[in-house]
Motif scaffolding. Structure first.
Motif, PDB file in Angstrom:
ATOM      1  N   GLY A 113      46.043  30.308  36.681  1.00 36.75           N
ATOM      2  CA  GLY A 113      44.717  30.471  37.277  1.00 36.75           C
ATOM      3  C   GLY A 113      43.891  31.513  36.548  1.00 36.75           C
ATOM      4  N   GLY A 114      44.530  32.618  36.170  1.00 36.90           N
ATOM      5  CA  GLY A 114      43.823  33.638  35.411  1.00 36.90           C
ATOM      6  C   GLY A 114      43.314  33.095  34.086  1.00 36.90           C
ATOM      7  N   MET A 115      44.132  32.273  33.444  1.00 41.02           N
ATOM      8  CA  MET A 115      43.727  31.649  32.187  1.00 41.02           C
ATOM      9  C   MET A 115      42.556  30.693  32.412  1.00 41.02           C
ATOM     10  N   HIS A 116      42.602  29.913  33.494  1.00 41.71           N
ATOM     11  CA  HIS A 116      41.534  28.968  33.770  1.00 41.71           C
ATOM     12  C   HIS A 116      40.203  29.686  33.983  1.00 41.71           C
ATOM     13  N   VAL A 117      40.239  30.792  34.710  1.00 36.79           N
ATOM     14  CA  VAL A 117      39.003  31.547  34.959  1.00 36.79           C
ATOM     15  C   VAL A 117      38.477  32.130  33.651  1.00 36.79           C
ATOM     16  N   ALA A 118      39.377  32.684  32.837  1.00 35.26           N
ATOM     17  CA  ALA A 118      38.959  33.267  31.557  1.00 35.26           C
ATOM     18  C   ALA A 118      38.350  32.203  30.651  1.00 35.26           C
ATOM     19  N   ALA A 119      38.954  31.029  30.612  1.00 32.39           N
ATOM     20  CA  ALA A 119      38.434  29.959  29.771  1.00 32.39           C
ATOM     21  C   ALA A 119      37.053  29.515  30.228  1.00 32.39           C
ATOM     22  N   ALA A 120      36.872  29.399  31.543  1.00 29.69           N
ATOM     23  CA  ALA A 120      35.576  28.977  32.080  1.00 29.69           C
ATOM     24  C   ALA A 120      34.498  30.020  31.821  1.00 29.69           C
TER      25      ALA A 120
END
Length: 271
Positions: A82-89
């Protein structure tokens, strides 16, 4: 939109939302189960485990700043993926990212940990937090990674609730607690700055969990002598015993003063 707070219904997220709104900023915030009772906020349901869902929401909201305060201690998919998804977005939309991490990324083997110390986690949660840090820094080198410690509120935190429940507290488990209002103010200040990379945002007082519970009991007028003592070293609970974040560098960059637990939990002077 000025600020998107991911995990806005949690203890820290709510305070970031309140302070951003008080400063006159337009705020959107996500929740997993229930929105917080804070008005004039665009509350949005989101499960950050879904990469496409996160990307679509951030692309729709187009925030200038994203503060990610979401986590689930026992769930790698939420904390790491989830942290990666937020950073990517955030990176895809050009948003300023402030990613909230934890002292759980450290083993406790060092006397103190400053911002230059590499993670060496010894628990699945610590590993998930460290993985999220790596993803955030890799996807967005301009992001702020804010490591913090035990977060204390106005009676709302788990640590305060445990003290009121007279639960046993460890005398050999040491951290650097921070007040939620100080932490939220520091995160918003870092978001508005040109600083990037790892920052340690915790209080200057290193206290055991038992001392922390004692300070809470004194503040709230409880009988501190009824708080049971225990040794974490005598249990099979995973995790480091003593993690002390050195926040000297970060504090030098902030106007927000990070108070220690012995200060912010002091009983008001009698009039």
């Amino acid at each position: 939109m000025d600020v998107l707070v991911v995990g806005g219904s949690g203890l820290l997220g709510r305070e970031v939302v309140r302070q951003a709104r008080s400063a006159g900023r337009r705020v959107a915030a996500t929740f997993h189960r229930h929105p917080a009772a804070i008005e004039d906020v665009d509350w949005l349901p989101l499960d950050i485990r879904g990469r496409d869902d996160v990307a679509a929401l951030v692309a729709r909201v187009r925030p200038a700043t994203v503060v990610n305060a979401a986590y689930r201690q026992s769930d790698w998919a939420t904390t790491a993926d989830g942290g990666m998804h937020v950073a990517a977005a955030a990176a895809a939309t050009g948003a300023r990212l402030v990613h909230v991490s934890s002292d759980a990324v450290f083993s406790g083997g060092a006397a103190r940990y400053d911002e230059s110390c590499p993670p060496d986690p010894i628990t699945p949660y610590g590993a998930a937090k460290a993985a999220a840090e790596t993803a955030a820094r890799g996807l967005d080198p301009s992001a702020v990674i804010a490591r913090t410690s035990l977060i204390i509120g106005g009676g709302e935190s788990l640590h305060e609730q445990r003290a009121h429940a007279l639960a046993a507290h460890f005398t050999d488990d040491v951290r650097c607690p921070v007040h939620v209002t100080d932490l939220a103010a520091a995160l918003l200040e870092l978001a508005a700055s040109d600083h990037c990379g790892v920052h340690h945002v915790a209080g200057p007082d290193a206290v055991s969990r038992h001392e922390l519970a004692t300070l809470i009991a004194r503040r709230d007028g409880l009988d501190e002598t009824r708080l049971p003592r225990a040794l974490r070293a005598e249990t099979d609970l995973p995790g480091p015993l003593d993690v002390r974040l050195d926040c000297t560098l970060t504090q030098s960059r902030l106007t927000t003063r990070l108070r220690g637990a012995r200060e912010f939990l002091a009983r008001p002077a009698a009039r």
